[in-house]
Design a protein around this motif. Structure first.
Motif, short mmCIF file in Angstrom:
data_model
loop_
_atom_site.label_atom_id
_atom_site.label_comp_id
_atom_site.label_asym_id
_atom_site.label_seq_id
_atom_site.Cartn_x
_atom_site.Cartn_y
_atom_site.Cartn_z
N LYS A 1 -37.09 88.78 -24.44
CA LYS A 1 -37.96 87.66 -24.79
C LYS A 1 -39.44 88.05 -24.78
O LYS A 1 -40.07 88.17 -25.83
CB LYS A 1 -37.71 86.48 -23.86
N ALA A 2 -40.03 88.24 -23.61
CA ALA A 2 -41.47 88.49 -23.54
C ALA A 2 -41.84 89.86 -24.08
O ALA A 2 -42.89 90.01 -24.72
CB ALA A 2 -41.94 88.36 -22.09
N ARG A 3 -40.99 90.86 -23.87
CA ARG A 3 -41.28 92.22 -24.33
C ARG A 3 -40.01 92.79 -24.97
O ARG A 3 -39.36 93.66 -24.41
CB ARG A 3 -41.78 93.09 -23.18
N PRO A 4 -39.68 92.31 -26.16
CA PRO A 4 -38.40 92.64 -26.78
C PRO A 4 -38.46 93.91 -27.64
O PRO A 4 -39.52 94.52 -27.84
CB PRO A 4 -38.15 91.43 -27.67
N PHE A 5 -37.30 94.28 -28.17
CA PHE A 5 -37.25 95.28 -29.22
C PHE A 5 -37.82 94.66 -30.49
O PHE A 5 -37.31 93.66 -30.98
CB PHE A 5 -35.81 95.74 -29.47
N LEU B 1 -47.82 104.30 -30.39
CA LEU B 1 -48.25 102.92 -30.31
C LEU B 1 -47.08 102.01 -29.92
O LEU B 1 -45.92 102.33 -30.16
CB LEU B 1 -48.79 102.45 -31.66
N THR B 2 -47.42 100.85 -29.36
CA THR B 2 -46.43 99.84 -29.02
C THR B 2 -46.24 98.89 -30.19
O THR B 2 -47.21 98.48 -30.83
CB THR B 2 -46.89 99.05 -27.79
N GLY B 3 -44.99 98.50 -30.45
CA GLY B 3 -44.69 97.63 -31.57
C GLY B 3 -45.48 96.33 -31.54
O GLY B 3 -46.02 95.90 -32.57
N GLY C 1 -38.18 96.70 -16.12
CA GLY C 1 -37.43 96.36 -17.32
C GLY C 1 -36.20 95.54 -17.01
O GLY C 1 -36.27 94.57 -16.26
N ALA C 2 -35.06 95.94 -17.60
CA ALA C 2 -33.81 95.20 -17.38
C ALA C 2 -33.51 95.08 -15.90
O ALA C 2 -33.62 96.06 -15.15
CB ALA C 2 -32.67 95.92 -18.10
N LYS C 3 -33.14 93.87 -15.47
CA LYS C 3 -32.86 93.64 -14.05
C LYS C 3 -31.40 93.87 -13.69
O LYS C 3 -31.07 94.11 -12.53
CB LYS C 3 -33.25 92.20 -13.68
N SER C 4 -30.52 93.78 -14.67
CA SER C 4 -29.08 93.89 -14.41
C SER C 4 -28.41 94.53 -15.61
O SER C 4 -29.00 94.64 -16.69
CB SER C 4 -28.48 92.49 -14.17
N ILE C 5 -27.15 94.90 -15.45
CA ILE C 5 -26.41 95.46 -16.56
C ILE C 5 -26.27 94.43 -17.68
O ILE C 5 -26.28 94.78 -18.87
CB ILE C 5 -25.02 95.99 -16.09
N GLU C 6 -26.18 93.16 -17.32
CA GLU C 6 -26.12 92.11 -18.35
C GLU C 6 -27.40 92.09 -19.18
O GLU C 6 -27.35 91.91 -20.41
CB GLU C 6 -25.88 90.74 -17.69
#
Length: 255
Positions: free
Chosen positions: A200-204, A163-165, A15-20
Motif C-alpha cells: 500500500k504505502a510503498r508498493p511495487f 532511482l526509486t519508482g 518491509g514485509a512483516k510476515s510471510i503473508e
C-alpha cells in the motif's frame, strides 16, 4: 521486468512483516509483469543488521513458499548496505552480499541527509575489489539534491545509481520527481527499482515508473533501464552514457 531493490523478505527489517505480507507483495509484483525481484534488506543502517547467511536462507524459504502458492516469481538475494567504514573489510571477509551473489554489483545506501566524508574512498576501494557500487535512491539524499555535482563525481569515478519508482512517478512530490528527471537527463542514473516495502504505502510500482520514463524520455531510455536490470543481476556490464553535470539550481523546501 526485473526489480533490483525490495524489502520483500518477512520480519527482518521495515518491509514485509510476515510471510503473508511477502506473498501479497509477490502477487502484486507478478500482476504487473515483474518476473524477478532482488530481496535487499537493510544492513548496518543503525537499526537493522542482516547477515549474508540469514538472507540466503530467507530467500530460499520464500522461493519455496512462492512455489507452493503457485506464484511464478523468482526471489534473488541482495543486501542494501548502508555505507560504513568497515564495509570493504567485511566484504573481503565474505560477510556481505553482492546482488544475486554475482560478485560484481552491490547496493549502497547513504544517510538521507548527507554523504559521509569517506564515501568517495569507500566506493573507490570497492571498485579496486572488483565491485561496482550502485548508489540507491540518490534523488532522496539532501546533500545530493542541493549539490548534484557530488553524485556526478561519484558516477564519473565509476559508481552507478538507482532511482526509486515513486520518485519518478511523482508520488514523493514534484520536487523529487523533477530532480529524478534531471538525473535521468544527465546520465547520472542507470536503474529504476520499486524499493517496495509493502502493498500500500510503498508498493511495487516499477511498471508505472517505467511508463513515466517512456513518456518523458522515449522508449529507448525505458528499454535501456530495463535491460540494465537484467544485465546487472547476471553480472554483465550495463549500458551507461557519459555523465553530465546537472544544471545548478537552488532547491528550497524539500523537507
Amino acid at each position: 521486468m526485473i526489480d533490483i531493490h525490495s524489502h520483500i523478505l518477512p520480519g527482518i527489517d521495515d518491509g514485509a512483516k510476515s510471510i503473508e505480507d511477502s506473498l501479497a507483495m509477490a502477487r502484486q509484483a507478478f500482476n504487473q509483469g515483474i518476473t524477478k525481484v532482488v530481496a535487499s534488506p537493510h544492513n548496518k543502517n543503525g537499526t537493522f543488521d542482516n547477515a549474508k547467511s540469514a538472507i540466503l536462507t530467507d530467500v530460499q524459504l520464500l522461493n519455496k513458499a512462492l512455489q507452493q502458492e503457485g506464484i511464478e516469481l523468482k526471489i534473488l538475494p541482495g543486501q542494501e548496505n548502508r555505507i560504513y567504514g568497515e564495509l570493504v573489510e567485511e566484504l573481503t571477509q565474505g560477510d556481505l552480499l553482492t546482488v544475486n551473489e554475482n560478485g560484481v554489483y552491490m547496493l549502497i545506501e547513504f544517510p538521507s541527509s548527507h554523504l559521509p566524508r569517506y564515501a568517495n574512498k569507500i566506493l573507490f576501494d570497492l571498485q579496486v575489489q572488483g565491485i561496482v557500487p550502485i548508489i540507491v535512491h540518490p534523488e532522496r539524499n539532501r546533500e545530493i539534491m542541493e549539490n548534484p555535482e557530488r553524485l556526478y563525481n561519484l558516477v564519473k569515478e565509476g559508481a552507478l545509481s538507482q532511482l526509486t519508482g515513486t520518485s519518478v512517478t511523482g508520488k514523493m512530490g514534484k520536487k523529487i520527481q523533477k530532480f529524478s528527471f534531471d538525473l535521468i537527463q544527465s546520465n547520472l542514473t542507470h536503474f529504476i527499482a520499486s524499493d517496495a516495502h509493502n502493498t500500500k504505502a510503498r508498493p511495487f510500482d516499477l511498471g508505472e515508473a517505467l511508463e513515466t520514463v517512456e513518456k518523458e524520455f522515449g522508449i529507448s531510455t525505458r528499454y535501456m533501464l530495463q535491460e540494465n536490470a537484467e544485465d546487472m543481476i547476471m553480472g554483465r556490464m550495463v549500458a551507461k552514457e557519459v555523465p553530465q553535470q546537472v544544471r545548478k539550481k537552488k532547491i528550497l523546501g524539500l523537507f
